[in-house]
Design an enzyme around this catalytic site. Sequence first.
Site, PDB file in Angstrom:
ATOM      1  N   ARG A  89     -15.403   9.550 -11.069  1.00  0.00           N
ATOM      2  CA  ARG A  89     -14.887  11.002 -10.951  1.00  0.00           C
ATOM      3  C   ARG A  89     -14.929  11.746 -12.003  1.00  0.00           C
ATOM      4  O   ARG A  89     -15.027  12.915 -11.978  1.00  0.00           O
ATOM      5  CB  ARG A  89     -13.440  11.128 -10.321  1.00  0.00           C
ATOM      6  CG  ARG A  89     -12.323  10.391 -11.117  1.00  0.00           C
ATOM      7  CD  ARG A  89     -11.178   9.858 -10.534  1.00  0.00           C
ATOM      8  NE  ARG A  89     -11.414   8.601  -9.877  1.00  0.00           N
ATOM      9  CZ  ARG A  89     -10.716   7.924  -8.810  1.00  0.00           C
ATOM     10  NH1 ARG A  89      -9.463   8.430  -8.682  1.00  0.00           N
ATOM     11  NH2 ARG A  89     -10.976   6.744  -8.314  1.00  0.00           N
TER      12      ARG A  89
ATOM     13  N   LYS B 209     -12.568  -4.726 -15.138  1.00  0.00           N
ATOM     14  CA  LYS B 209     -12.483  -5.429 -13.961  1.00  0.00           C
ATOM     15  C   LYS B 209     -12.404  -7.079 -14.028  1.00  0.00           C
ATOM     16  O   LYS B 209     -12.681  -7.445 -14.982  1.00  0.00           O
ATOM     17  CB  LYS B 209     -13.849  -4.922 -13.195  1.00  0.00           C
ATOM     18  CG  LYS B 209     -13.780  -3.795 -12.731  1.00  0.00           C
ATOM     19  CD  LYS B 209     -15.111  -3.326 -11.994  1.00  0.00           C
ATOM     20  CE  LYS B 209     -15.505  -2.007 -11.396  1.00  0.00           C
ATOM     21  NZ  LYS B 209     -14.484  -1.525 -10.676  1.00  0.00           N
TER      22      LYS B 209
ATOM     23  N   GLU C 183     -13.827   5.974 -13.457  1.00  0.00           N
ATOM     24  CA  GLU C 183     -14.856   6.738 -14.489  1.00  0.00           C
ATOM     25  C   GLU C 183     -15.744   7.720 -13.558  1.00  0.00           C
ATOM     26  O   GLU C 183     -16.061   8.494 -14.122  1.00  0.00           O
ATOM     27  CB  GLU C 183     -15.603   5.678 -15.222  1.00  0.00           C
ATOM     28  CG  GLU C 183     -16.898   5.024 -14.579  1.00  0.00           C
ATOM     29  CD  GLU C 183     -16.466   4.158 -13.365  1.00  0.00           C
ATOM     30  OE1 GLU C 183     -15.331   3.746 -13.254  1.00  0.00           O
ATOM     31  OE2 GLU C 183     -17.470   3.993 -12.424  1.00  0.00           O
TER      32      GLU C 183
ATOM     33  N   ASP D  44     -20.850  -0.957 -13.880  1.00  0.00           N
ATOM     34  CA  ASP D  44     -19.310  -0.388 -14.285  1.00  0.00           C
ATOM     35  C   ASP D  44     -18.467  -1.596 -14.593  1.00  0.00           C
ATOM     36  O   ASP D  44     -18.296  -2.454 -13.557  1.00  0.00           O
ATOM     37  CB  ASP D  44     -18.853   0.212 -13.154  1.00  0.00           C
ATOM     38  CG  ASP D  44     -17.470   0.753 -12.872  1.00  0.00           C
ATOM     39  OD1 ASP D  44     -16.775   0.615 -14.145  1.00  0.00           O
ATOM     40  OD2 ASP D  44     -16.815   1.026 -11.949  1.00  0.00           O
TER      41      ASP D  44
ATOM     42  N   ASP E 168     -23.406   0.529  -8.828  1.00  0.00           N
ATOM     43  CA  ASP E 168     -22.449   1.643  -9.103  1.00  0.00           C
ATOM     44  C   ASP E 168     -23.235   2.982  -9.328  1.00  0.00           C
ATOM     45  O   ASP E 168     -22.870   4.008  -9.606  1.00  0.00           O
ATOM     46  CB  ASP E 168     -21.502   1.271 -10.081  1.00  0.00           C
ATOM     47  CG  ASP E 168     -20.238   2.272  -9.848  1.00  0.00           C
ATOM     48  OD1 ASP E 168     -19.926   2.514  -8.763  1.00  0.00           O
ATOM     49  OD2 ASP E 168     -19.319   2.413 -10.708  1.00  0.00           O
TER      50      ASP E 168
HETATM   51  N1  BES Z   1     -17.279   1.636  -9.042  1.00  0.00           N
HETATM   52  C1  BES Z   1     -15.871   1.501  -8.503  1.00  0.00           C
HETATM   53  C2  BES Z   1     -15.769   1.385  -7.179  1.00  0.00           C
HETATM   54  C3  BES Z   1     -16.335   0.416  -6.389  1.00  0.00           C
HETATM   55  C4  BES Z   1     -15.697  -0.954  -6.171  1.00  0.00           C
HETATM   56  C5  BES Z   1     -17.496   0.463  -5.641  1.00  0.00           C
HETATM   57  C6  BES Z   1     -16.147  -1.946  -5.330  1.00  0.00           C
HETATM   58  C7  BES Z   1     -18.077  -0.614  -5.029  1.00  0.00           C
HETATM   59  C8  BES Z   1     -17.505  -1.857  -4.958  1.00  0.00           C
HETATM   60  C9  BES Z   1     -15.108   2.462  -9.014  1.00  0.00           C
HETATM   61  O1  BES Z   1     -15.694   3.102 -10.203  1.00  0.00           O
HETATM   62  C10 BES Z   1     -13.759   1.906  -9.479  1.00  0.00           C
HETATM   63  O2  BES Z   1     -13.633   1.020 -10.253  1.00  0.00           O
HETATM   64  N2  BES Z   1     -12.788   2.622  -8.581  1.00  0.00           N
HETATM   65  C11 BES Z   1     -11.509   2.068  -8.777  1.00  0.00           C
HETATM   66  C12 BES Z   1     -10.710   3.118  -8.963  1.00  0.00           C
HETATM   67  C13 BES Z   1      -9.210   2.756  -9.213  1.00  0.00           C
HETATM   68  C14 BES Z   1      -9.003   2.359 -10.749  1.00  0.00           C
HETATM   69  C15 BES Z   1      -8.100   4.188  -9.159  1.00  0.00           C
HETATM   70  C16 BES Z   1     -11.055   1.294  -7.489  1.00  0.00           C
HETATM   71  O3  BES Z   1     -11.413   1.547  -6.621  1.00  0.00           O
HETATM   72  O4  BES Z   1     -10.567   0.126  -7.775  1.00  0.00           O
HETATM   73 ZN    ZN Z   2     -17.523   2.790 -10.596  1.00  0.00          ZN
HETATM   74 MN    MN Z   3     -14.993   1.709 -12.035  1.00  0.00          MN
END
Ligand code: BES
Ligand code: ZN
Ligand code: MN
Length: 480
Positions: free
Chosen positions: A336, A262, A334, A255, A273
Amino acid sequence: MNVSVKDNKEITFSCDVVILPLLEHQGVRPYRDIDKVLDGLLGKTISSREFSGRLGDMSLLHTQGRIKPERVLLAGLGKKEDVTPEMLRQAGGKAASYLRALGIRYAALSTRTIEPLHISPVVFLEGCLLSAYRFEKYRKEEDHKGLKRITVLSRKDIGTQIKWIEAAAKATYLARDLVNTPSNDMTPSGLVRAARSLKKVSVKVIDRKQAEALGMGAYISVAKGSMEPPKFIVIAYKGKNVRPVALIGKAITFDSGGISLKPSEGMEKMKYDMAGGAAVLGVMKAVAEMNLPVHLLAVLPATENLPGGSASKPGDVVRTLEGRTIEIISTDAEGRLALADAIGYVKKFKPAAIIDIATLTGACSIAFGNEAIAMMGNDDSLMAKLKKASEETAERVWQMPLFDEYREYIKSDIADLKNSGGRSGSLVSSGYFLKEFAGDVPWVHLDIAGTAWTDKDRPYIPKGATGIGVRLLMNFLKNL
Ligand code: BES
Ligand code: ZN
Ligand code: MN
């Protein structure tokens, strides 16, 4: 590690070390006979306060040929009134790590002090097994240290329990291996290979073209920025002729965030992920091996999330399998999108329940650190069952609310829903997003973003992938 049970006395059992667990303030009493043959060596170690009995406290003593085991290891369990199965599991993990560092191979475990606690000594073994994991596939020189054999000295019939924790440990190892393997090797196709290597299950794989044709627009939108073929993996296990329980594991093999890229710091960890998908594969392996009388339908919507030239862009609108539209606010939300179509897919099979397990939000790890899985759902009795399994395994879940007000957070100006409600409340608004797709099917969401990876060694989890969720879901399914 080979695990067995023998009805044998400590002093006549030949091995490298016999582990003697002791509670705090218990003194040498439980082992008086052994102490006698050792000329008071144990008593002296305790009275000199070199050994206190606190959880994780250890003293290794050579027996100089006075008894058959070459050494004894006094292993602290903590205070009698505080002892829980989890403390025993941790004591097992610590003892095995300690013996590993010394290159000791063959241990026996005395159960005299454990059996009166009405806790199974098998949890101590479980700690030993889980702590012995190492990920060495990318090293030239492997570390061959570690216990090779452990024998429980007991007259109780614990063979079935041992089979269970061996299956649990093997399945946890599989999940950890899949997660630790970097994303250049653990691609969606790599997950397909892992699924196909499972026995007693059937595997079906839906590729990019077929997923598009079926109408999984949300899932496929995540895969658009990557050259790596996405694979929507469906695994079935039928140990009983009933409506299936659907297990859905988030399986983003890397991811990057996509166009909503990111920050680069720590991005290497985003290979984890797919930890939800890895846990589901582990569960399928163990359930099939143990021939559990359950019917399971497992789905891993696997893909990478990359910012290629044809990647989805913020503002794009996609259509899900069931026909609703989603506005993509962040391409980094992504998980969800993939899960929405996975939920839509399993609903066609009229499941009795849906459980999804996913590294869904950074907010989960902000809220709980490494210490708990965030649980949300629409069915209290299903959540109660997971809570029970969580207490048995110490893979802790903590329930979060899905208030109706969160519906507002994911309202879009132009589509039926949007995929991000912003930072505030994002742990629960993400859960609420999934709830929209679960509809009236009993459903639970487990956010493992905080627990799937550990940066430091824990008593029975070496740093890296934890394999969280495997034992939790195994116990949940066993209790059904
Ligand atoms: N895979 C990430 C969540 C994550 C972050 C898992 C850190 C493990 C460690 C997920 O896809 C994500 O990026 N979520 C975002 C959502 C936001 C854009 C609404 C998040 O949590 O920042
Ligand atoms: Zn993710
Ligand atoms: Mn993500």
